[in-house]
Motif scaffolding. Structure first.
Motif, short mmCIF file in Angstrom:
data_model
loop_
_atom_site.label_atom_id
_atom_site.label_comp_id
_atom_site.label_asym_id
_atom_site.label_seq_id
_atom_site.Cartn_x
_atom_site.Cartn_y
_atom_site.Cartn_z
N ALA A 174 1.02 -1.17 0.10
CA ALA A 174 -0.02 -0.15 -0.06
C ALA A 174 0.88 1.26 0.06
O ALA A 174 0.64 2.21 -0.67
CB ALA A 174 -1.02 0.03 1.14
N ARG A 175 1.96 1.24 0.76
CA ARG A 175 2.84 2.11 0.80
C ARG A 175 3.50 2.50 -0.46
O ARG A 175 3.60 3.77 -0.98
CB ARG A 175 4.00 2.20 1.87
N ALA A 176 4.10 1.63 -1.24
CA ALA A 176 4.66 1.51 -2.77
C ALA A 176 3.59 2.03 -3.62
O ALA A 176 3.85 2.91 -4.54
CB ALA A 176 5.19 0.27 -3.10
N ASP A 177 2.08 1.63 -3.34
CA ASP A 177 1.09 2.00 -4.23
C ASP A 177 0.91 3.35 -4.20
O ASP A 177 0.83 4.38 -5.21
CB ASP A 177 -0.34 1.49 -4.00
N ALA A 178 0.89 4.21 -3.21
CA ALA A 178 0.75 5.50 -2.88
C ALA A 178 1.80 6.37 -3.50
O ALA A 178 1.69 7.26 -4.16
CB ALA A 178 0.69 5.80 -1.17
N HIS A 179 2.93 5.85 -3.23
CA HIS A 179 4.12 6.53 -3.77
C HIS A 179 4.08 6.65 -5.31
O HIS A 179 4.42 7.64 -5.98
CB HIS A 179 5.44 6.05 -3.46
N ALA A 180 3.86 5.45 -6.06
CA ALA A 180 3.61 5.33 -7.39
C ALA A 180 2.55 6.40 -7.84
O ALA A 180 2.65 7.09 -8.89
CB ALA A 180 3.41 4.09 -7.73
N ARG B 224 -0.27 17.19 1.51
CA ARG B 224 -1.58 17.88 1.82
C ARG B 224 -1.61 19.22 1.37
O ARG B 224 -2.49 19.66 0.65
CB ARG B 224 -1.76 17.80 3.20
N ALA B 225 -0.38 19.89 1.51
CA ALA B 225 -0.40 21.48 0.90
C ALA B 225 -0.34 21.52 -0.66
O ALA B 225 -1.02 22.15 -1.10
CB ALA B 225 1.09 22.13 1.45
N THR B 226 0.27 20.47 -1.15
CA THR B 226 0.22 20.39 -2.73
C THR B 226 -1.29 20.13 -3.27
O THR B 226 -1.78 20.59 -4.00
CB THR B 226 0.82 19.32 -3.23
N ALA B 227 -1.98 19.19 -2.38
CA ALA B 227 -3.22 18.93 -3.00
C ALA B 227 -4.33 19.88 -2.49
O ALA B 227 -5.01 20.39 -3.29
CB ALA B 227 -3.66 17.55 -2.04
N ALA C 251 -3.16 9.91 0.92
CA ALA C 251 -2.61 8.46 0.58
C ALA C 251 -1.03 8.60 0.63
O ALA C 251 -0.19 7.82 1.35
CB ALA C 251 -3.12 7.70 -0.60
N GLU C 252 -0.45 9.64 -0.04
CA GLU C 252 1.08 10.02 -0.11
C GLU C 252 1.36 10.66 1.47
O GLU C 252 2.41 9.88 1.89
CB GLU C 252 1.57 10.98 -1.08
N GLU C 253 0.48 11.17 2.03
CA GLU C 253 1.02 11.60 3.25
C GLU C 253 0.89 10.71 4.22
O GLU C 253 1.99 10.46 5.23
CB GLU C 253 -0.01 12.62 3.93
N ARG C 254 -0.02 9.87 4.46
CA ARG C 254 0.02 8.56 5.09
C ARG C 254 1.12 7.50 5.08
O ARG C 254 1.97 7.26 5.89
CB ARG C 254 -1.26 7.72 5.18
N ALA C 255 1.63 7.39 3.78
CA ALA C 255 2.49 6.55 3.23
C ALA C 255 4.13 7.19 3.75
O ALA C 255 4.78 6.54 4.02
CB ALA C 255 2.54 6.40 1.95
N ARG C 256 4.03 8.53 3.81
CA ARG C 256 5.29 9.13 4.08
C ARG C 256 5.41 9.18 5.58
O ARG C 256 6.66 8.90 6.30
CB ARG C 256 5.46 10.54 3.68
#
Length: 821
Positions: A678-684, A707-710, A734-739
């Motif tokens: 799931a983390r790799a999917d969010a980064h991709a 989040r700021a970008t979104a 999703a990217e924020e949670r993955a990071r």
């Protein structure tokens, strides 16, 4: 940077000064103007690339690209984009210029006219030397090595100039090289700050140190010796090829035919000059067992240029592999001849009787062109040669020639010998001469008989020669000339009648003969016309008055028009007193034999035109260009597919006793997502979103949090599309949670969210942005540019480390360390 720009300017100027000796080759200064433009473009591109801190290899590529643009502008093919951007047709045109330059080099003696092929080669060479000099001087800081490419320019006039090479241009080139060395040394000294004289005194004004002054004096003395020594030593005033006996004729009509070696000669100029020589010189001695031989032949002028007829470039097979000769309806006999060339005749052609079938005592450097029917060499000359050969003698009859049908319009010989440019006076004369003539032979015979004394034509060596259209008209008006003008005029008129013809050069039989041995001098040089008849070959017609040519030969098909008419059968002789065999004259093969490259068939078969090869090269170049342009789009598609496959939600089934319905075995199941997947999917998905933003020219700030970008995209780029706003916030979350979170966001449909955002961005973008994003995605180009810069930096760093290691192991340092002990 200022010093580098100054040094680059000096390098460009020194290159142009080094090209000064080329002025001894060209008649005009067009080459210098065009070379200056090319060198200026190269210097400008070099300065811009250094200003942008491009690596050295990038500077070299940029200069080559600039040189290509300069050549495209100076020598366009007519198919360029915007008049300057080269296309495949441009490079095809460049290849044709290179090919034609070889023919021009062999066709002209110095000084040469401003032909496009020769100018192209010159500008290309000077521009290429400018690139090398700039790289060596500014890039590698080795200005002394720049003298080697400059020396390549120096060697050109020395190699081709048959007279004394002018000294002044070489002094100018040497001064440019010294200027380059002095500028580099001054730049190196200025890096140390204050300058000092040789005795250690500090100076604030420019003052040469004793060491520098001594160096300049030595350089001046060296240049003076290099210029004066060749002028002072006997035998060194000629060109290099002249010293080796391998120059080319000067084309001025004042020397021996082809005197000086293996270069191409102007046969018309040499013929005119020799016939007007005050002294007589023996050129050839020939012995043959033929009772009444025709003319000994060595050259052909079959190319029609704006300045008149010129010699073609021979190509063929070695003389030890001569073709068999045959012609339909023609009696043929084989004879043998031995030729001894004196030291007075030096040219890349050998005198032979037409249609040789076997040779002896000739090396493999000599070849035979079955179409031009000449023996030639690119490495040797005819001086002091002695050789023997067997040849075929053909006897024609008017009846056999009348049976020859006109050549088809697409026949190879007709294409190689086209009709001349229309001249009203000539067109009117030819039309009146051939009116009512049904056969090709009757038309040629009518033109041939026009050059008779009954029509007012007389022979004189005092007239000025010339073979262009206006000069032909002048000769037809004055009706006074010598063999060159008669042959050229008849050839022009026959071609105007639609029949292939050419001018042949050789020796008339002269008056100095003894038991089959003929001693031929410069006064026996001669020119005549050869006409091509279908299925017969090349048939000679000598329109020059017989009384003006010593040893003139006439034949039954081309009798002496000034002699009294005699009632003779077709096969019988009809010649003036002193004329020889009525069957005189060579015949070509049934069809002109030529090698495969010429497009003509062999052994009498019908010529077959070969399809040109350049369209295939052009098509291949276009396909290669299209494939190169498609690489970014293909790379973007492959990357999107890989990320799309990664962004698909992944889950794993594990047993649990607290959640879900009980299966048959009594245990319960719960679906938990794989955290790493799931983390790799969010980064991709996030990387794909950033690349999409780059493609559609939306600002990307790498310092922002997901989040700021979104949030910024929701406010600025996706305000009108609520679904796209929700999708981009999902991708950001999703990217924020993955990071940052221990447990990434799972189970969300990231791929549909990406598609929604991409569709919204494409809708808001203009047509040009969408096209560029599809064909040349900026994200891929940015990635490649960044990767190239990083690779270049790593390469430079590796080179620095290697250089540092090599310096540590320097033999001088090791030796110094040992001596210190």
């Amino acid at each position: 940077m200022i010093a580098h720009r100054n040094l680059g300017f000096v390098a460009a100027a020194a290159t142009l000064l080094a090209a000064a000796p080329l002025s001894a080759i060209f008649e005009r200064w067009t080459w210098l103007v065009q070379a200056t433009i090319a060198v200026a473009v190269v210097a400008a591109v070099a300065a811009l690339t250094r200003l942008a801190r491009v690596p050295l290899w990038g500077q070299a590529l940029g200069m080559l690209a600039g040189l290509t643009l300069g050549l495209t502008w100076l020598f366009p093919s007519g198919a360029e984009l915007l008049g300057i951007v080269p296309t495949p047709s441009t490079f095809t045109h460049f290849g044709e210029l290179l090919g034609r330059s070889l023919e021009d080099m062999r066709s002209y003696g110095v000084k040469v006219p401003d032909t496009d092929p020769l100018l192209f080669v010159t500008v290309l060479g000077v521009g290429g030397v400018a690139v090398v000099v700039d790289v060596l001087t500014v890039g590698l800081r080795r200005p002394a090595l720049a003298g080697l490419p400059m020396l390549a320019i120096y060697s050109v006039p020395v190699a081709v100039y048959v007279d004394s090479v002018p000294a002044v241009p070489f002094v100018v080139g040497a001064a440019g090289f010294l200027w380059l060395l002095v500028t580099d040394n001054v730049d190196r000294v200025r890096r140390f700050g204050r300058r000092f004289t040789g005795d250690g005194r500090d100076v604030d004004v420019w003052e040469a140190s004793p060491l520098a002054a001594a160096g300049r004096r030595l350089a001046a003395v060296g240049v003076a010796l290099a210029v004066v020594l060749p002028l002072a030593v006997p035998g060194m005033t000629g060109g290099l090829l002249d010293t080796l006996g391998a120059g080319s004729g000067n084309g001025n009509g004042n020397g021996r035919p082809g005197q000086g070696g293996t270069g191409r000669i102007d046969l018309f100029a040499a013929l005119s000059g020799q016939l007007n020589q005050s002294e007589v010189a023996d050129l050839v001695k020939v012995t043959t067992n033929e009772p009444n031989p025709f003319y000994l032949r060595f050259g052909v002028a079959d190319k029609l240029t704006p300045s008149g007829f010129r010699e073609g470039t021979p190509t063929g097979r070695p003389v030890d592999d001569l073709p068999a000769q045959s012609a339909r309806g023609v009696e043929q006999r084989t004879y043998r001849a031995t030729v001894e060339v004196t030291k007075n005749l030096s040219m890349p052609l050998l005198p032979v009787y037409t249609e040789p079938v076997r040779t002896e005592d000739l090396s493999g450097n000599w070849a035979y062109d079955p179409s031009l029917q000449v023996v030639f060499s690119q490495r040797e000359n005819s001086r002091d040669k002695r050789y023997s050969f067997d040849y075929v003698r053909s006897a024609y009859t008017p009846a056999a020639l009348r049976r020859s049908l006109p050549l088809p319009a697409d026949h190879a010989v007709r294409r190689l010998h086209p009709t001349p440019p229309p001249v009203p006076e000539v067109e009117e004369l030819v039309s009146s001469l051939v009116r009512g003539k049904d056969t090709e032979y009757d038309k040629v015979r009518a033109i041939y008989e026009h050059f008779s004394s009954d029509n007012g034509f007389t022979y004189s060596l005092s007239t000025k020669g010339g073979t262009s259209g206006r000069e032909i008209v002048d000769f037809l008006d004055t009706k006074v000339g010598f063999c060159q003008q008669y042959a050229a005029a008849m050839t022009w008129l026959v071609r105007a009648a639609g029949i292939p013809a050419r001018v042949a050069f050789g020796f008339a039989n002269g008056s100095n003969s003894d038991n089959g041995t003929y001693t031929l001098t410069n006064r026996n040089l001669h020119a005549w016309t050869e006409v091509y008849f279908n299925q017969v070959g090349w048939v000679p017609f000598d329109a020059t008055p017989a009384y003006g040519v010593q040893g003139s030969t006439r034949s039954v098909w081309a009798p002496d028009t000034d002699a009294p008419e005699e009632a003779t059968p077709d096969a019988g002789p009809s010649s003036a007193p002193g004329d020889t065999d009525p069957s005189a004259g060579p015949a070509g093969p049934e069809g002109p034999e030529e090698d495969a490259d010429s497009g003509l068939a062999l052994d009498g078969q019908a010529p077959v035109e070969q399809a040109p090869v350049w369209p295939w090269y052009a098509a291949g170049a276009v396909l290669a260009l299209l494939a190169l342009l498609a690489l970014p789009a293909l790379r973007r598609t492959a990357l999107r597919r890989r990320r799309g496959a990664a962004a698909a939600p992944a889950a794993a089934a594990v047993p649990s006793g607290t959640v879900g319905d009980a299966p048959a075995d009594g245990r319960r199941m719960v679906v938990l997502a794989d955290a790493e997947r799931a983390r790799a999917d969010a980064h991709a998905a996030w990387d794909e979103l950033l690349d999409t933003l780059v493609d559609y020219r939306v600002r990307v700030d790498r310092t922002e949090t997901p989040r700021a970008t979104a949030d910024r995209l929701s406010r600025e780029a996706l305000t009108v599309d609520a679904e796209a706003t929700t999708a981009v916030r999902l991708l950001g979350r999703a990217e924020e949670r993955a990071r940052y979170a221990r447990d990434p966001l799972t189970g969300e449909q990231l791929l549909p969210a990406l598609r929604t955002v991409r569709a919204a961005l494409a809708t808001q973008a203009d047509r040009r942005t969408r096209l560029v994003a599809t064909v040349l995605p900026p994200s891929v180009l940015l990635r490649w540019r960044t990767g190239t810069a990083e690779a270049s930096s790593r390469l430079v760093a590796a080179g620095g480390r290697a250089r540092h290691r090599l310096l540590r192991w320097s033999p001088r340092r090791l030796l110094a360390g040992r001596l210190a002990r």
